[in-house]
Design a protein around this motif. Structure first.
Motif, short mmCIF file in Angstrom:
data_model
loop_
_atom_site.label_atom_id
_atom_site.label_comp_id
_atom_site.label_asym_id
_atom_site.label_seq_id
_atom_site.Cartn_x
_atom_site.Cartn_y
_atom_site.Cartn_z
N PHE A 1 5.62 -0.05 -6.80
CA PHE A 1 4.68 -1.09 -6.37
C PHE A 1 5.01 -2.43 -7.02
O PHE A 1 5.00 -3.47 -6.35
CB PHE A 1 3.25 -0.67 -6.72
CG PHE A 1 2.23 -1.74 -6.47
CD1 PHE A 1 1.73 -1.96 -5.21
CD2 PHE A 1 1.78 -2.54 -7.52
CE1 PHE A 1 0.78 -2.95 -4.99
CE2 PHE A 1 0.85 -3.53 -7.31
CZ PHE A 1 0.34 -3.74 -6.04
N LEU B 1 0.83 -1.21 0.00
CA LEU B 1 0.00 0.00 0.00
C LEU B 1 0.87 1.26 0.00
O LEU B 1 0.58 2.22 -0.73
CB LEU B 1 -0.93 -0.01 1.23
CG LEU B 1 -2.03 -1.07 1.23
CD1 LEU B 1 -2.82 -1.02 2.53
CD2 LEU B 1 -2.96 -0.90 0.04
N ILE B 2 1.93 1.25 0.80
CA ILE B 2 2.81 2.42 0.84
C ILE B 2 3.58 2.54 -0.47
O ILE B 2 3.78 3.64 -1.00
CB ILE B 2 3.76 2.33 2.04
CG1 ILE B 2 2.95 2.50 3.33
CG2 ILE B 2 4.86 3.39 1.96
CD1 ILE B 2 3.77 2.47 4.60
N LEU C 1 2.55 1.70 -3.35
CA LEU C 1 1.62 2.17 -4.37
C LEU C 1 1.51 3.70 -4.37
O LEU C 1 1.29 4.31 -5.42
CB LEU C 1 0.25 1.54 -4.16
CG LEU C 1 -0.81 1.80 -5.24
CD1 LEU C 1 -0.34 1.29 -6.59
CD2 LEU C 1 -2.13 1.14 -4.85
N THR C 2 1.68 4.31 -3.20
CA THR C 2 1.60 5.78 -3.13
C THR C 2 2.80 6.46 -3.77
O THR C 2 2.73 7.66 -4.07
CB THR C 2 1.50 6.23 -1.65
OG1 THR C 2 2.70 5.85 -0.96
CG2 THR C 2 0.30 5.60 -0.97
N THR C 3 3.89 5.73 -3.98
CA THR C 3 5.08 6.34 -4.57
C THR C 3 5.18 6.08 -6.08
O THR C 3 6.08 6.61 -6.73
CB THR C 3 6.36 5.80 -3.89
OG1 THR C 3 6.45 4.39 -4.11
CG2 THR C 3 6.31 6.07 -2.39
#
Length: 205
Positions: A123, A113-114, A116-118
């Motif tokens: 990811f 999840l983290i 995916l934010t970058t």
């Protein structure tokens, strides 16, 4: 979501610490359990409790090895990939390794999840890393660890996790591993092994 995650991590940490305390001084619990039984049952129950204690200690040591290996692997892998908060995510992944079968997948969720934010590329690299590590851990390291621990069929472990989870919620899932080990050894010592001489004698007759 955050509250559920916090509760899960707190329960998992308490389960690990409780297992360590039990493994450190099993004699106290052994005497207490036998004192509650009639004298005629203490001999066989004593053997079963001793074997259960040995199995739980070996299982816990095996899980701690897997947890440590997962922590260092995830820390190095996520740091090289560039995922933020690699240390915290490695701790989460290492703790979730305590849960058999489903733990490695749950431990990978926060990192994915983290990541995916970058960006999608980060990811994908993170997902690929966890797939590779779980293959290494499951096919290379886990069999070596289980040589010194209790070998339980995966289907039995998975069914037990669903059973304990349905009965006790998230606490049942967190404690499903040691509870399954204890139940497996107790059934073998108190039910299966005592019946073997009877079966053999009937076949001879």
């Amino acid at each position: 979501m955050f509250g559920m995650m916090t509760a899960a991590m707190t329960g998992l940490l308490l389960a690990v610490l409780g297992g360590i305390y039990f493994a450190a001084s099993p004699a106290e619990y052994h005497k207490g359990m036998l004192a509650m039984l009639p004298r005629s049952a203490r001999s066989r129950a004593g053997v079963a409790v001793r074997e259960t204690g040995d199995a739980l200690r070996n299982w816990l040591l095996g899980q701690l090895v897997s947890m440590a290996a997962t922590f260092f692997a995830v820390l190095i892998g996520l740091t090289l990939i560039g995922v933020p908060s690699a240390l915290a995510l490695a701790i989460v992944a290492g703790l979730f390794e305590f849960i058999p079968l489903v733990g490695p997948f749950l431990g990978a969720v926060p990192a994915l999840l983290i990541a995916l934010t970058t960006g999608v590329e980060t990811f994908m690299w993170t997902a690929g890393f966890f797939v590779v590590w779980q293959q290494i851990e499951g096919n290379a390291m886990a069999p070596l660890v289980m040589r010194f621990a209790v070998s339980i069929p995966p289907a039995v472990t998975l069914f037990a996790l669903f059973l304990f989870g349905g009965m006790f919620g998230i606490v049942g899932i967190l404690l499903g591993g040691p509870l399954t080990v204890a139940a497996w050894v107790l059934v073998r010592c108190l039910w299966i092994e005592p019946r073997k001489p009877e079966t053999v004698s009937r076949d001879d007759d």
